[in-house]
Design a protein around this motif. Structure first.
Motif, mmCIF file in Angstrom:
data_model
loop_
_atom_site.group_PDB
_atom_site.id
_atom_site.type_symbol
_atom_site.label_atom_id
_atom_site.label_comp_id
_atom_site.label_asym_id
_atom_site.label_seq_id
_atom_site.Cartn_x
_atom_site.Cartn_y
_atom_site.Cartn_z
ATOM 1 N N TYR A 1 73.100 15.824 93.819
ATOM 2 C CA TYR A 1 73.499 14.851 92.772
ATOM 3 C C TYR A 1 74.181 13.094 92.725
ATOM 4 O O TYR A 1 74.588 13.453 93.629
ATOM 5 C CB TYR A 1 74.780 15.337 92.181
ATOM 6 N N LEU A 2 73.086 13.230 92.766
ATOM 7 C CA LEU A 2 72.936 11.420 92.953
ATOM 8 C C LEU A 2 73.041 10.982 94.030
ATOM 9 O O LEU A 2 73.273 9.656 94.054
ATOM 10 C CB LEU A 2 73.953 10.669 91.597
ATOM 11 N N PHE A 3 72.289 11.959 94.683
ATOM 12 C CA PHE A 3 71.969 11.384 96.633
ATOM 13 C C PHE A 3 73.418 11.321 96.772
ATOM 14 O O PHE A 3 73.773 10.403 98.022
ATOM 15 C CB PHE A 3 71.579 10.178 96.590
ATOM 16 N N PHE A 4 74.535 11.029 96.279
ATOM 17 C CA PHE A 4 76.564 10.662 97.284
ATOM 18 C C PHE A 4 76.759 12.289 96.876
ATOM 19 O O PHE A 4 77.809 12.155 97.813
ATOM 20 C CB PHE A 4 77.129 9.231 96.085
ATOM 21 N N PHE A 5 76.712 13.174 96.461
ATOM 22 C CA PHE A 5 77.672 14.289 96.055
ATOM 23 C C PHE A 5 76.631 15.715 96.683
ATOM 24 O O PHE A 5 75.580 15.631 95.804
ATOM 25 C CB PHE A 5 77.812 14.005 94.715
ATOM 26 N N LYS A 6 77.054 16.648 97.351
ATOM 27 C CA LYS A 6 76.223 17.976 97.831
ATOM 28 C C LYS A 6 76.817 18.915 97.596
ATOM 29 O O LYS A 6 77.386 18.631 98.229
ATOM 30 C CB LYS A 6 75.685 17.349 98.796
ATOM 31 N N ILE A 7 76.596 20.003 97.100
ATOM 32 C CA ILE A 7 76.746 20.848 96.620
ATOM 33 C C ILE A 7 75.894 22.169 97.445
ATOM 34 O O ILE A 7 75.031 22.247 97.278
ATOM 35 C CB ILE A 7 76.945 22.071 95.338
ATOM 36 N N ILE A 8 76.478 22.855 99.171
ATOM 37 C CA ILE A 8 75.881 24.087 99.034
ATOM 38 C C ILE A 8 76.501 25.229 99.126
ATOM 39 O O ILE A 8 77.940 25.687 99.113
ATOM 40 C CB ILE A 8 75.870 23.411 101.062
ATOM 41 N N LEU A 9 76.639 25.961 98.787
ATOM 42 C CA LEU A 9 76.448 28.080 98.646
ATOM 43 C C LEU A 9 75.626 28.488 99.125
ATOM 44 O O LEU A 9 74.761 28.622 99.111
ATOM 45 C CB LEU A 9 76.435 27.986 96.980
ATOM 46 N N LEU A 10 76.741 28.970 99.958
ATOM 47 C CA LEU A 10 75.309 29.919 100.600
ATOM 48 C C LEU A 10 75.188 31.830 99.671
ATOM 49 O O LEU A 10 75.706 32.052 98.913
ATOM 50 C CB LEU A 10 76.131 31.284 101.997
ATOM 51 N N LYS A 11 74.655 32.437 99.861
ATOM 52 C CA LYS A 11 73.470 32.808 99.381
ATOM 53 C C LYS A 11 74.756 34.315 99.148
ATOM 54 O O LYS A 11 74.971 34.487 98.235
ATOM 55 C CB LYS A 11 72.589 33.868 100.309
ATOM 56 N N MET B 1 63.804 21.920 91.876
ATOM 57 C CA MET B 1 63.516 22.139 90.615
ATOM 58 C C MET B 1 64.884 20.445 90.705
ATOM 59 O O MET B 1 65.654 20.973 91.298
ATOM 60 C CB MET B 1 63.682 22.979 89.913
ATOM 61 N N SER B 2 64.453 19.648 89.830
ATOM 62 C CA SER B 2 65.119 18.672 89.412
ATOM 63 C C SER B 2 65.757 18.217 88.041
ATOM 64 O O SER B 2 65.133 18.447 87.008
ATOM 65 C CB SER B 2 64.812 17.146 89.258
ATOM 66 N N SER B 3 66.541 17.154 87.871
ATOM 67 C CA SER B 3 66.776 17.607 86.632
ATOM 68 C C SER B 3 66.826 15.657 86.429
ATOM 69 O O SER B 3 66.450 15.389 87.414
ATOM 70 C CB SER B 3 68.294 18.066 85.685
ATOM 71 N N LEU B 4 67.116 15.528 84.919
ATOM 72 C CA LEU B 4 67.878 14.131 85.058
ATOM 73 C C LEU B 4 68.507 13.367 86.223
ATOM 74 O O LEU B 4 68.062 12.296 87.136
ATOM 75 C CB LEU B 4 67.999 13.299 83.603
ATOM 76 N N LEU B 5 69.545 13.780 86.717
ATOM 77 C CA LEU B 5 69.935 13.006 88.059
ATOM 78 C C LEU B 5 70.951 14.264 88.988
ATOM 79 O O LEU B 5 71.349 13.175 89.815
ATOM 80 C CB LEU B 5 71.727 12.985 87.343
#
Length: 82
Positions: free
Chosen positions: A19-29, A1-5
């Motif tokens: 986020y904006l192709f520059f920032f990535k958050i990876i959370l393990l289950k 799913m996507s939001s605006l940014l």
């Protein structure tokens, strides 16, 4: 799913927010405590409660309908959300 940014992707063992192709958050289950709706005026979306010290404890993915997104996450079987 996507939001605006940003875009959220749910996998079998992790959740990734781009986020904006520059920032990535990876959370393990295993690091996710809960996913709850946030209906504050300026922070409407889903609040991801987690225990990964690498990221801010307050992660909000903004969407216009947080309940719908939580239902979609539940359908994937990723986790049992309240």
């Amino acid at each position: 799913m996507s939001s605006l940014l940003a875009q959220i992707n749910i996998y079998e063992d992790k959740l990734i927010i781009n986020y904006l192709f520059f920032f990535k958050i990876i959370l393990l289950k295993k690091d996710i405590i809960d996913i709850i709706p946030s209906n504050d005026f300026f922070e409407k979306g889903i609040k991801i409660l987690h225990k990964n010290p690498k990221y801010d404890s307050k992660i909000i993915f903004r969407v216009s309908n947080p309940d719908k997104l939580i239902e979609e996450i539940k359908k994937t079987g990723f986790m049992n959300c309240n």
